[in-house]
Design an enzyme around this catalytic site. Structure first.
Site, PDB file in Angstrom:
ATOM      1  N   MET A  30       0.927   8.444   2.390  1.00 33.94           N
ATOM      2  CA  MET A  30       0.161   8.940   1.243  1.00 33.94           C
ATOM      3  C   MET A  30      -1.341   8.841   1.567  1.00 33.94           C
ATOM      4  O   MET A  30      -2.167   8.783   0.655  1.00 33.94           O
ATOM      5  CB  MET A  30       0.531   8.164  -0.017  1.00 33.94           C
ATOM      6  CG  MET A  30       2.004   8.348  -0.384  1.00 33.94           C
ATOM      7  SD  MET A  30       2.374   8.150  -2.121  1.00 33.94           S
ATOM      8  CE  MET A  30       1.897   6.463  -2.364  1.00 33.94           C
ATOM      9  N   GLY A  31      -1.663   8.803   2.859  1.00 31.60           N
ATOM     10  CA  GLY A  31      -3.066   8.757   3.266  1.00 31.60           C
ATOM     11  C   GLY A  31      -3.685   7.381   3.082  1.00 31.60           C
ATOM     12  O   GLY A  31      -2.968   6.382   2.967  1.00 31.60           O
ATOM     13  N   HIS A  37      -0.214   1.938   9.252  1.00 35.56           N
ATOM     14  CA  HIS A  37       0.243   3.312   9.526  1.00 35.56           C
ATOM     15  C   HIS A  37       0.139   3.603  11.024  1.00 35.56           C
ATOM     16  O   HIS A  37       1.010   4.247  11.602  1.00 35.56           O
ATOM     17  CB  HIS A  37      -0.644   4.328   8.786  1.00 35.56           C
ATOM     18  CG  HIS A  37      -0.544   4.260   7.295  1.00 35.56           C
ATOM     19  ND1 HIS A  37      -1.564   3.803   6.499  1.00 35.56           N
ATOM     20  CD2 HIS A  37       0.463   4.604   6.451  1.00 35.56           C
ATOM     21  CE1 HIS A  37      -1.199   3.873   5.231  1.00 35.56           C
ATOM     22  NE2 HIS A  37       0.020   4.339   5.163  1.00 35.56           N
ATOM     23  N   GLY A 147       7.584   1.381   7.072  1.00 30.73           N
ATOM     24  CA  GLY A 147       7.157  -0.014   7.256  1.00 30.73           C
ATOM     25  C   GLY A 147       8.076  -0.983   6.519  1.00 30.73           C
ATOM     26  O   GLY A 147       8.540  -0.707   5.412  1.00 30.73           O
TER      27      GLY A 147
END
Ligand code: PAF
Length: 282
Positions: A30-31, A37, A147
């Site tokens: 989701m940025g 990430h 994750g």
């Protein structure tokens, strides 16, 4: 690095890659990207020929409008980071691209819907499953990376993959932590410097509960003590602190050996944080 905004274009590209025999790794995000990430992306790069990262703040998984409105948006910075990191393709759809009609899909993940995140964020996993299923259909990856910090999301997605017979492998990557132990999260960007220090107490709580359990203390006693400690001394508002079997996420008692997870969710100010610690007990 390719930047693609439509499903039709990414599907065309994916078809060509698959025909050439190359393997596709997919990292949905989701940025507001952070080192956590990047660890998913690094692993995807090692294990695949072509890595696709999506950036999409999925409105249907937010059960709280304020949380959605406040979700950090750093697209320009994210794209620079992904380019530096050697990502092959970014899928950056707008909301209408992913939700182009009025239909609302409905999933039932059984008890996973009613415990921990499921209990405190009604509808959240339905939104996650909806968008992840759409992405899997469009991107059609060989492997998809998630994750371990979102341990319950991983369980839901594995269940989705089994239920809908997606032909792909789910890869779970360990939680990335700051040196202080704080689990990396996009939401940490909303914490003040002082709150970031306090937030490390969540990880310390997990460690202390694990150590207590391993030396024979009863979980229920530890739970009461630790919640009171976090709330009275540090101003957290704890939603849950649970001991579960790591594979099923069902509540358990530490009678026999096995792999367990201690999971926590708490508000610090108006920022909701989650974390978990998986451990083996003899
Ligand atoms: O974990 C996340 O960032 C999101 O839940 C995901 C998997 C990208 C779906 O929107």
């Amino acid at each position: 690095m390719l930047l693609i905004k439509t499903s039709a274009e990414i599907q065309k590209r994916v078809q060509t890659i698959r025909c050439s025999g190359d393997k596709i790794g997919f990292v949905p995000t989701m940025g507001a990207l952070h080192t956590g990430h990047l660890s998913l992306i690094d692993q995807a790069k090692k294990e695949n020929d072509f890595v696709i990262v999506s950036i999409f703040v999925n409105p249907t998984q937010f059960n709280n409008q304020l949380d959605f409105d406040n979700y950090p948006n750093k697209t320009k910075q994210d794209l620079d980071l992904l380019e530096e990191h050697g990502v092959d393709c970014v899928f950056l759809p707008i909301v209408q691209e992913m939700y182009n009609d009025d239909s609302v899909l409905s999933f039932d993940f059984g008890y996973l819907e009613n415990i921990m995140e499921g209990a405190f964020r009604p509808g959240h996993f339905n939104g996650v499953a909806t968008i992840v299923a759409k992405f899997f259909n469009i991107v059609n990856p060989h492997k998809a990376y998630f994750g371990q910090k979102d341990i319950q999301q991983v369980a839901v997605i594995k269940s989705l993959v089994a239920a809908l017979s997606f032909q792909l492998e789910i890869i779970v990557v360990p939680t990335c932590r700051a040196l202080t132990g704080l689990a990396l999260s996009s939401r940490n960007q909303r914490l003040t410097a002082q709150e970031k220090k306090i937030a490390t107490m969540l990880y310390q709580t997990l460690v202390s509960v694990r150590d207590g359990i391993c030396s024979g203390d009863l979980f229920d006693n530890l739970k009461k003590k630790e919640i009171a400690f976090l709330e009275q001394n540090y101003g957290f508002r704890v939603e849950y602190l649970e001991l579960v079997e790591s594979s099923t996420l069902k509540n358990c008692e530490m009678k026999s050996g096995g792999e367990f997870a201690i999971c926590v969710a708490a508000y610090l100010g108006d920022v909701r944080l989650i974390d978990n610690l998986v451990f083996v007990s003899e």
